[in-house]
Every structure is written in C-alpha cells, then in structure tokens.
Write a protein that holds these residues in place. Structure first.
Motif, PDB file in Angstrom:
ATOM      1  N   THR A 233       0.843  -1.192   0.000  1.00  0.00           N
ATOM      2  CA  THR A 233       0.000   0.000   0.000  1.00  0.00           C
ATOM      3  C   THR A 233       0.882   1.248   0.000  1.00  0.00           C
ATOM      4  O   THR A 233       2.088   1.172   0.225  1.00  0.00           O
ATOM      5  CB  THR A 233      -0.900   0.038   1.243  1.00  0.00           C
ATOM      6  OG1 THR A 233      -0.065   0.107   2.419  1.00  0.00           O
ATOM      7  CG2 THR A 233      -1.777  -1.202   1.324  1.00  0.00           C
ATOM      8  N   ALA A 234       0.255   2.397  -0.201  1.00  0.00           N
ATOM      9  CA  ALA A 234       1.009   3.657  -0.203  1.00  0.00           C
ATOM     10  C   ALA A 234       1.657   3.915   1.151  1.00  0.00           C
ATOM     11  O   ALA A 234       2.711   4.544   1.232  1.00  0.00           O
ATOM     12  CB  ALA A 234       0.082   4.808  -0.577  1.00  0.00           C
ATOM     13  N   GLY A 235       1.031   3.415   2.225  1.00  0.00           N
ATOM     14  CA  GLY A 235       1.565   3.657   3.563  1.00  0.00           C
ATOM     15  C   GLY A 235       2.493   2.576   4.080  1.00  0.00           C
ATOM     16  O   GLY A 235       2.981   2.680   5.204  1.00  0.00           O
ATOM     17  N   GLU A 236       2.746   1.554   3.265  1.00  0.00           N
ATOM     18  CA  GLU A 236       3.539   0.423   3.757  1.00  0.00           C
ATOM     19  C   GLU A 236       4.891   0.846   4.310  1.00  0.00           C
ATOM     20  O   GLU A 236       5.341   0.330   5.339  1.00  0.00           O
ATOM     21  CB  GLU A 236       3.751  -0.590   2.635  1.00  0.00           C
ATOM     22  CG  GLU A 236       4.549  -1.809   3.064  1.00  0.00           C
ATOM     23  CD  GLU A 236       4.739  -2.823   1.948  1.00  0.00           C
ATOM     24  OE1 GLU A 236       4.802  -4.038   2.247  1.00  0.00           O
ATOM     25  OE2 GLU A 236       4.826  -2.394   0.774  1.00  0.00           O
ATOM     26  N   VAL A 237       5.547   1.786   3.641  1.00  0.00           N
ATOM     27  CA  VAL A 237       6.898   2.183   4.047  1.00  0.00           C
ATOM     28  C   VAL A 237       6.902   2.983   5.352  1.00  0.00           C
ATOM     29  O   VAL A 237       7.965   3.204   5.935  1.00  0.00           O
ATOM     30  CB  VAL A 237       7.574   2.982   2.910  1.00  0.00           C
ATOM     31  CG1 VAL A 237       6.963   4.366   2.774  1.00  0.00           C
ATOM     32  CG2 VAL A 237       9.074   3.073   3.108  1.00  0.00           C
ATOM     33  N   THR A 238       5.730   3.402   5.838  1.00  0.00           N
ATOM     34  CA  THR A 238       5.659   4.159   7.096  1.00  0.00           C
ATOM     35  C   THR A 238       5.063   3.322   8.225  1.00  0.00           C
ATOM     36  O   THR A 238       4.539   3.871   9.190  1.00  0.00           O
ATOM     37  CB  THR A 238       4.850   5.463   6.925  1.00  0.00           C
ATOM     38  OG1 THR A 238       3.497   5.155   6.579  1.00  0.00           O
ATOM     39  CG2 THR A 238       5.457   6.342   5.850  1.00  0.00           C
ATOM     40  N   GLN A 239       5.157   2.000   8.115  1.00  0.00           N
ATOM     41  CA  GLN A 239       4.731   1.128   9.211  1.00  0.00           C
ATOM     42  C   GLN A 239       5.857   1.011  10.241  1.00  0.00           C
ATOM     43  O   GLN A 239       6.953   1.509  10.038  1.00  0.00           O
ATOM     44  CB  GLN A 239       4.344  -0.240   8.657  1.00  0.00           C
ATOM     45  CG  GLN A 239       3.155  -0.153   7.708  1.00  0.00           C
ATOM     46  CD  GLN A 239       2.790  -1.479   7.067  1.00  0.00           C
ATOM     47  OE1 GLN A 239       1.619  -1.741   6.850  1.00  0.00           O
ATOM     48  NE2 GLN A 239       3.777  -2.300   6.744  1.00  0.00           N
ATOM     49  N   GLY A 240       5.579   0.340  11.338  1.00  0.00           N
ATOM     50  CA  GLY A 240       6.587   0.162  12.374  1.00  0.00           C
ATOM     51  C   GLY A 240       5.952  -0.325  13.659  1.00  0.00           C
ATOM     52  O   GLY A 240       4.732  -0.492  13.742  1.00  0.00           O
ATOM     53  N   ALA A 241       6.779  -0.573  14.667  1.00  0.00           N
ATOM     54  CA  ALA A 241       6.267  -1.050  15.956  1.00  0.00           C
ATOM     55  C   ALA A 241       7.285  -0.775  17.047  1.00  0.00           C
ATOM     56  O   ALA A 241       8.489  -0.917  16.829  1.00  0.00           O
ATOM     57  CB  ALA A 241       5.959  -2.552  15.886  1.00  0.00           C
ATOM     58  N   GLY A 242       6.789  -0.398  18.210  1.00  0.00           N
ATOM     59  CA  GLY A 242       7.709  -0.157  19.321  1.00  0.00           C
ATOM     60  C   GLY A 242       7.005   0.493  20.494  1.00  0.00           C
ATOM     61  O   GLY A 242       5.816   0.816  20.446  1.00  0.00           O
TER      62      GLY A 242
END
Length: 400
Positions: A147-156
């Motif tokens: 998706t367009a937002g895939e590169v702005t995923q993350g976790a912490g």
C-alpha cells in the motif's frame, strides 16, 4: 518544584525488513524510501508481540524497587489498544507485578496519546510530589502490504518514569495546544489497518505545527534561537524535517545549523524502526539524547506532538545535571543491531499472521517468541500473556 522525565527506555520487535530490499521487490526506486520518505529499516512484530508486551519490556528496564514503591499511576498512550474496554495498562501492571494501590489507565487520541499521558502524569506529580508515574507510549502502525503507507509502518514502545526532581529532563509549564475535529486519519474499531488521507494529513500536521509554534513564541517570548534542539512526532523522518523548516526562517545561522544537525540525530531510531505512533516523539527525544554527545545540562529541547483527528502540542524540557548518566545508549544500540533481518516473503508472512478480529481461539507461532513478555494466545476471547525468563528465546533458526 521541578517535574519531568527521570528515566526513559524503549523496546521494539526483534525482526525487521530492509527497505531498500523491499523497494526493489515492490518495483520502486529505493531512493523513494530512503531519501523521499527518509526510512531505512522497519520493525516487524510477530503476533506474539503487541503493545502490552512491548510496553512491559520497555518499562521493565526502569522499574527499580524504589520506583515500584513510589508508583501512583500507570498510563498507556496508544491507538493500538488490545481491547475496547480493558486498559492495556492493567495487563502491563500485572506482568510487572506492580502494587495494586495505583491507577491504571489507557489514553487515546491518535499519535497524541503518549503526550496526553505525559501531561496527566506531570499534573499528578504536582499534587503528589512523593509519587512517580509510569508512562508508556506503545503502538503498531499498520497500513497493509504493497500500500502507499507500507513504508511508514513500524512497531515499538517508549517507557518513561515521571517524577519530581527528575534526573533526565524537566517538562516545562509552557505548553501550547490546539484541538480541531478533522478527518485526516482514522482506524475503525473492526480493523487493524489505518485509513489515511495522506496529502491532507501532511498539510494538517504542518498547519498545526505552525499555529502552535507561533502561539508558543508569543506566549513564552522564546524563539528558535533559544533551543538547543527540537524533536517532532515522526510518522516518517521527512515529515519532521518539513516542520523544522517552518521554525527556521528567522533563526540565526548558527541556530539553523545546530537544529538541523540535532534533528538528524533525533531521527536515527525512527529510520531503523519506523512509525510507532504515540511513541514516535519520545523515540525521537531518546534518539537525540543517545546520539548527540554535545548536549549539556541547561539546554532547552523543544517537543512537538501531533495526533490526527487532530490535537497538537508544543512544549519544552530542560536537560538536568548528569542527565547523560540516565541514558542506556549501548543497550539500545545492541537491541537494534541484534535484530534479525527478514526476507520480504518472511516479512509478508509475519505481517499477515495476526490476531484475528473474531471470537475463534488463536495461538501465535512459538518460533517467533522473543523477549521477557509474550502473548501466548487468545482462548475463549481472553488474551493470555506470559512472563518468561529474561532474554529468553525459543528460536535460533534463520526465518525466511
């Protein structure tokens, strides 16, 4: 009386995907990810890791016997809540075996929830100077594969101890905040992926920053020249850079140089972990403190918090004498360096293996169990967590 952050720690999953590799698989120019967005790596959580386990892992680094005895509240800011009723703070309270005579509350307002918790903690300590508050900002950012937002995923998660006479940084009583109901980003309760109006959300983030920054300067008689550094909510690093640029037109040349260099230091963890929503601002503060050895006691640090929907706040903190003694830079560096890189197929499989939004029982794959706290399953619609021996690891094989 000074009130602020006495200690701070972070946690992130033990798996990540390299974004240059991901860009090539997606058919994109890697520069689009690493330069245009400003991200290099992205944390990937297995289904056995959620905001509870990450929050508990981060907090366990800070809860000494003295702090345990003084805690009056446990506050969790998140937009990745594991239950629509029961607070994630209660799960964490149990995993850490904290005293029962405390308040345990979860706060929600998009990426602003961590700041809401911090400010609530500050107000509580002002009325109870012998007490401390455990504040946790934890999230998993999901938009979907390809998706367009895939590169702005993350976790912490970032955990903080807030108390009187803090050894790290004060939270100054100079906040300026603004709330306006808009629809730039939201997540319906029946799904775990967000809906974002990307261009509009960016415009609102910058407009909110300009508004609170202008009012902050007017009310506090301070300008960019008074700051040793500025940190920002970082859904991705380029977003914060755009906001910083709005604060610099009237600054002295040495201020511009100083703030840009320290902004770069504040983005290093974000570049390797990704977006952690409520914790992103505090991950940036931690990154700045861990990576800039030139900071000194008495330096003023600006903090800009933004939560879509939307609420924004700008405030400042003053670094305290001996603040560097409270940092765990080597621990954080080791945690990031020892993570396991996933192939893109392994990342996609891990992303897709999630706790479902249905009443069926679910068991995470034990091969991905990591850390002291794990979600072992959902049985009879009840989430089951387990505290394991410190540094426990069930899997040594390469996951691909």
């Amino acid at each position: 009386m000074k009130i602020g952050i006495d200690a701070i720690a972070m946690d992130t999953p033990d798996f990540y995907v390299d974004l240059v590799t991901l860009a090539k698989v997606r058919g994109d120019d890697p520069d689009k990810y690493t330069i245009g967005i400003g991200q290099d790596e992205q944390a990937v959580p297995p289904s056995s890791q959620d905001i509870v386990t990450m929050g508990a892992n981060a907090a366990s680094q800070l809860v000494t016997p003295a702090i345990r005895a003084s805690i009056g509240m446990v506050l969790v800011g998140t937009e990745s809540g594991v239950d629509a009723s029961k607070s994630a703070a209660l799960f964490i309270h149990q995993l850490l075996d904290l005293p029962e005579w405390v308040r345990a509350v979860e706060l929600k307002e998009a990426c602003y929830g961590g700041t809401a918790a911090l400010m609530m903690a500050r107000d509580y300590v002002a009325g109870h100077p012998d007490k401390s508050v455990l504040v946790i900002a934890a999230d998993i950012a999901r938009y979907g594969l390809a998706t367009a937002g895939e590169v702005t995923q993350g976790a912490g998660a970032v955990a903080m101890i807030v108390k009187a006479e803090p050894r790290l940084i004060t939270i100054e009583p100079d906040s300026v905040y603004r709330s306006t109901s808009i629809n730039d980003f939201w997540r319906p309760i029946y799904q775990d992926t967000a809906i974002a109006q990307g261009k509009y959300s960016t415009e609102q983030y910058l407009a909110f920053f300009q508004a609170v920054w202008d009012r902050y300067q007017e009310e506090n008689k301070l300008t960019a020249d008074n700051f040793a550094g500025m940190t920002f909510h970082l859904p991705y690093t380029k977003m914060g850079k755009k906001a910083l640029d709005l604060a610099l037109p009237k600054a002295e040349p040495q201020t511009v140089k100083r703030l840009k260099e320290r902004f770069d230091a504040s983005t290093r963890y974000c570049r390797r972990i990704g977006n952690i929503y409520t914790g992103s601002l505090y991950l940036g503060l931690l990154s700045l403190l861990d990576h800039d050895a030139t900071l000194q006691a008495g330096d003023r640090i600006g903090l800009f918090s933004y939560g879509s929907g939307a609420v924004a706040e700008f405030f400042s903190g003053i670094l305290q004498p001996g603040f560097s003694d409270q940092l765990q830079s080597a621990v954080h560096a080791r945690q990031l360096d020892e993570r396991q890189q996933l192939t893109v197929p392994a990342y996609e499989a891990l992303f897709s293996d999630k706790v479902p939004y249905d009443p069926e029982d679910y068991r995470p794959d034990p091969a991905y169990f990591r850390g002291q706290f794990v979600l072992t399953g959902v049985v009879g619609q009840e989430r089951l967590y387990e505290k394991r021996p410190a540094h426990a690891s069930n899997a040594t094989q390469q996951l691909d």
